[in-house]
Design a protein around this motif. Sequence first.
Motif, mmCIF file in Angstrom:
data_model
loop_
_atom_site.group_PDB
_atom_site.id
_atom_site.type_symbol
_atom_site.label_atom_id
_atom_site.label_comp_id
_atom_site.label_asym_id
_atom_site.label_seq_id
_atom_site.Cartn_x
_atom_site.Cartn_y
_atom_site.Cartn_z
ATOM 1 N N VAL A 311 -16.438 2.162 22.489
ATOM 2 C CA VAL A 311 -15.387 3.016 22.687
ATOM 3 C C VAL A 311 -14.682 3.627 23.087
ATOM 4 O O VAL A 311 -14.883 4.310 24.125
ATOM 5 C CB VAL A 311 -16.450 3.978 21.476
ATOM 6 C CG1 VAL A 311 -15.861 5.771 21.074
ATOM 7 C CG2 VAL A 311 -17.177 3.059 20.703
ATOM 8 N N VAL A 312 -13.150 3.943 23.406
ATOM 9 C CA VAL A 312 -12.431 3.254 24.165
ATOM 10 C C VAL A 312 -10.547 4.423 23.278
ATOM 11 O O VAL A 312 -10.868 4.121 21.918
ATOM 12 C CB VAL A 312 -11.962 3.009 25.283
ATOM 13 C CG1 VAL A 312 -12.841 2.316 25.821
ATOM 14 C CG2 VAL A 312 -11.520 1.985 24.238
ATOM 15 N N THR A 313 -10.468 5.388 23.834
ATOM 16 C CA THR A 313 -9.609 5.856 23.058
ATOM 17 C C THR A 313 -7.874 4.979 23.471
ATOM 18 O O THR A 313 -6.539 5.082 22.853
ATOM 19 C CB THR A 313 -8.573 7.784 23.297
ATOM 20 O OG1 THR A 313 -8.922 7.843 24.361
ATOM 21 C CG2 THR A 313 -9.975 7.836 23.114
ATOM 22 N N ALA A 314 -8.108 4.500 24.176
ATOM 23 C CA ALA A 314 -6.252 3.603 24.836
ATOM 24 C C ALA A 314 -6.272 3.032 23.895
ATOM 25 O O ALA A 314 -4.686 3.024 23.912
ATOM 26 C CB ALA A 314 -7.224 2.707 26.440
ATOM 27 N N ALA A 315 -6.684 2.157 22.791
ATOM 28 C CA ALA A 315 -6.618 1.264 21.676
ATOM 29 C C ALA A 315 -5.166 2.617 20.644
ATOM 30 O O ALA A 315 -4.218 1.886 20.769
ATOM 31 C CB ALA A 315 -6.726 0.483 21.025
ATOM 32 N N ALA A 316 -6.256 3.810 20.422
ATOM 33 C CA ALA A 316 -5.231 4.656 19.623
ATOM 34 C C ALA A 316 -4.357 4.991 20.109
ATOM 35 O O ALA A 316 -2.698 4.986 19.712
ATOM 36 C CB ALA A 316 -6.340 5.295 19.113
ATOM 37 N N ASP A 317 -4.610 5.408 21.062
ATOM 38 C CA ASP A 317 -3.167 5.632 22.499
ATOM 39 C C ASP A 317 -1.446 5.115 22.852
ATOM 40 O O ASP A 317 -0.613 5.486 22.084
ATOM 41 C CB ASP A 317 -3.481 6.540 23.479
ATOM 42 C CG ASP A 317 -4.315 7.676 23.188
ATOM 43 O OD1 ASP A 317 -4.560 8.387 22.397
ATOM 44 O OD2 ASP A 317 -4.717 7.708 25.120
ATOM 45 N N ARG A 318 -1.835 4.130 22.576
ATOM 46 C CA ARG A 318 -1.080 2.644 22.837
ATOM 47 C C ARG A 318 -0.578 2.749 20.965
ATOM 48 O O ARG A 318 0.888 2.450 20.932
ATOM 49 C CB ARG A 318 -1.307 1.488 22.959
ATOM 50 C CG ARG A 318 -2.010 0.838 24.669
ATOM 51 C CD ARG A 318 -2.370 -0.365 24.790
ATOM 52 N NE ARG A 318 -1.055 -1.476 25.375
ATOM 53 C CZ ARG A 318 -1.128 -2.467 24.411
ATOM 54 N NH1 ARG A 318 -2.408 -2.647 23.303
ATOM 55 N NH2 ARG A 318 -0.073 -3.284 24.341
ATOM 56 N N LEU A 319 -0.736 2.820 20.084
ATOM 57 C CA LEU A 319 -0.206 3.058 18.777
ATOM 58 C C LEU A 319 0.860 4.261 18.316
ATOM 59 O O LEU A 319 1.896 4.433 18.012
ATOM 60 C CB LEU A 319 -0.877 2.720 17.876
ATOM 61 C CG LEU A 319 -2.316 1.392 17.483
ATOM 62 C CD1 LEU A 319 -2.521 1.211 16.637
ATOM 63 C CD2 LEU A 319 -1.387 0.278 17.710
ATOM 64 N N PHE A 320 0.032 5.455 19.421
ATOM 65 C CA PHE A 320 0.736 6.934 19.159
ATOM 66 C C PHE A 320 1.869 6.425 20.239
ATOM 67 O O PHE A 320 3.261 6.839 19.395
ATOM 68 C CB PHE A 320 -0.505 7.874 19.287
ATOM 69 C CG PHE A 320 -1.542 8.051 18.742
ATOM 70 C CD1 PHE A 320 -1.771 7.365 17.346
ATOM 71 C CD2 PHE A 320 -2.531 8.562 19.074
ATOM 72 C CE1 PHE A 320 -2.723 7.567 16.759
ATOM 73 C CE2 PHE A 320 -3.881 8.840 18.730
ATOM 74 C CZ PHE A 320 -4.070 8.528 17.056
ATOM 75 N N SER A 321 1.626 6.135 21.011
ATOM 76 C CA SER A 321 3.357 5.731 22.034
ATOM 77 C C SER A 321 3.934 4.901 21.547
ATOM 78 O O SER A 321 5.583 5.179 21.525
ATOM 79 C CB SER A 321 2.817 4.933 23.418
ATOM 80 O OG SER A 321 1.653 6.127 23.943
ATOM 81 N N ALA A 322 3.849 3.722 20.519
ATOM 82 C CA ALA A 322 4.058 3.042 19.927
ATOM 83 C C ALA A 322 5.213 3.605 18.581
ATOM 84 O O ALA A 322 7.052 3.412 17.956
ATOM 85 C CB ALA A 322 3.589 1.637 19.081
ATOM 86 N N ALA A 323 4.306 4.874 17.889
ATOM 87 C CA ALA A 323 5.169 5.281 16.706
ATOM 88 C C ALA A 323 6.053 5.727 17.050
ATOM 89 O O ALA A 323 6.658 6.378 16.355
ATOM 90 C CB ALA A 323 4.156 6.315 16.282
ATOM 91 N N ALA A 324 5.210 6.981 18.762
ATOM 92 C CA ALA A 324 7.341 7.664 18.706
ATOM 93 C C ALA A 324 7.956 6.903 19.613
ATOM 94 O O ALA A 324 9.257 8.076 18.863
ATOM 95 C CB ALA A 324 6.273 8.467 19.848
ATOM 96 N N ARG A 325 7.748 6.018 20.342
ATOM 97 C CA ARG A 325 8.978 5.120 20.051
ATOM 98 C C ARG A 325 9.927 4.643 19.041
ATOM 99 O O ARG A 325 11.338 5.239 19.165
ATOM 100 C CB ARG A 325 8.294 3.762 20.587
ATOM 101 C CG ARG A 325 10.049 2.626 21.466
ATOM 102 C CD ARG A 325 9.486 2.037 21.992
ATOM 103 N NE ARG A 325 8.619 0.966 21.148
ATOM 104 C CZ ARG A 325 9.781 -0.308 20.520
ATOM 105 N NH1 ARG A 325 10.702 -0.122 20.410
ATOM 106 N NH2 ARG A 325 8.869 -0.688 20.242
ATOM 107 N N VAL A 326 8.736 4.193 18.106
ATOM 108 C CA VAL A 326 10.027 4.000 17.070
ATOM 109 C C VAL A 326 10.242 4.755 15.627
ATOM 110 O O VAL A 326 11.367 4.354 14.825
ATOM 111 C CB VAL A 326 9.121 2.583 16.025
ATOM 112 C CG1 VAL A 326 9.087 1.059 16.946
ATOM 113 C CG2 VAL A 326 8.175 2.947 15.337
ATOM 114 N N LEU A 327 9.766 5.924 16.096
ATOM 115 C CA LEU A 327 10.219 6.775 14.881
ATOM 116 C C LEU A 327 11.544 7.813 15.559
ATOM 117 O O LEU A 327 11.951 7.977 16.685
ATOM 118 C CB LEU A 327 9.685 8.166 14.741
ATOM 119 C CG LEU A 327 8.405 7.854 13.840
ATOM 120 C CD1 LEU A 327 6.876 8.747 14.091
ATOM 121 C CD2 LEU A 327 8.629 7.745 12.378
#
Length: 371
Positions: A311-327
Amino acid sequence: MPEAVEEVLAQLRREPDVEAPDLVAVDATDRLLLDTAERLPGQRVVVVDDTHGALTLGAVAAGATDVRVHQDLLVGEQALARNAARTGLAGSYRHGDLDTALFDGATLVLAKAPRALDALRELTELAAAAADPGVTVLVGGRVKHMTLGMNDVLGAGFTEVSATLARQKSRVLVARGPRPGVRPTFPRCRHDTALGLDVCAHGAAFAGTRVDEGTRLLLAALPAAAPGARTALDLGCGTGVLAAALARARPDVHVTATDQSAAAVASARATLRRAGLDRVAVLRDDGAASLPDGGLDLVVCNPPFHLGAAVVTAAADRLFSAAARVLRPGGELWAVWNNRLPHRAALRRLVGPTRAAAHDRRYTVSVSTRR
């Protein structure tokens, strides 16, 4: 293990996969599978869900010359490619979809045990239907994650199923003797009455044909999301339920769905096709890497919180960073996550101002506005 194999395994790395404590490129299960495999030279080998290349490149180093590989996660393919280049073994294997063509005539199958029994069931059906009658199927995993249900699933496709002794908390199931008449049954589809949608899933797709409660909470909140949006992305789309809901409710919005899982992409395409929503673009992509910066009005996401068993947060953080980039600036990320995870601080840091749009005893739906 032969010295040539050890030399290859010692060079393997996880990159570009996320790093976290206790996550390694080669684990005890990889080593036990390779040690259990017999007479690799001359075998027609199929490798399924090799996490970073240990099974594929280990088999090649041991003398296998016909090696076919299917990895559900795109990041696994990328890690294997980098490790093959690092070890001088680029071009020594070939990738394929998880279908009968992959298993055609195979004499040995090496697979990491999936978390979902349906994923093992799909593999079993394909191997029993298409592999050589003398095939040996080896499925390895950590003892604490292996169940008697796995033996039953393999037993539905093969006449002989046994288990090796445990070693370093790992074990291998051995299946032989394909049963006649076994046929592939995936993807499977189930009608969700509450959503009015047929949900289709391949074996490895998260939640299968079910719709998890977090997704349902996010679906209920979506009518309020970015009302003026013209472009939207379902990031980490799974079976495509969120993409289908967006496309059906907002026919004037251009919807894209991405996931790095091959099973998810195939499942989402099947779900959308059944719903008559072929206009939704579905891409196999890691973190929306193929999409341009700042081009989207709305991103929706139900991020994973497991990497394997961790159970880690790294995978979610990568998706949040990706969302910030494409928004685009002012665009919105609508995400759902388990209340016990510290995602709100990460969302504020990576995307922008964040508030709760809905919550229940287990999940929170958050809205983050791109700075």
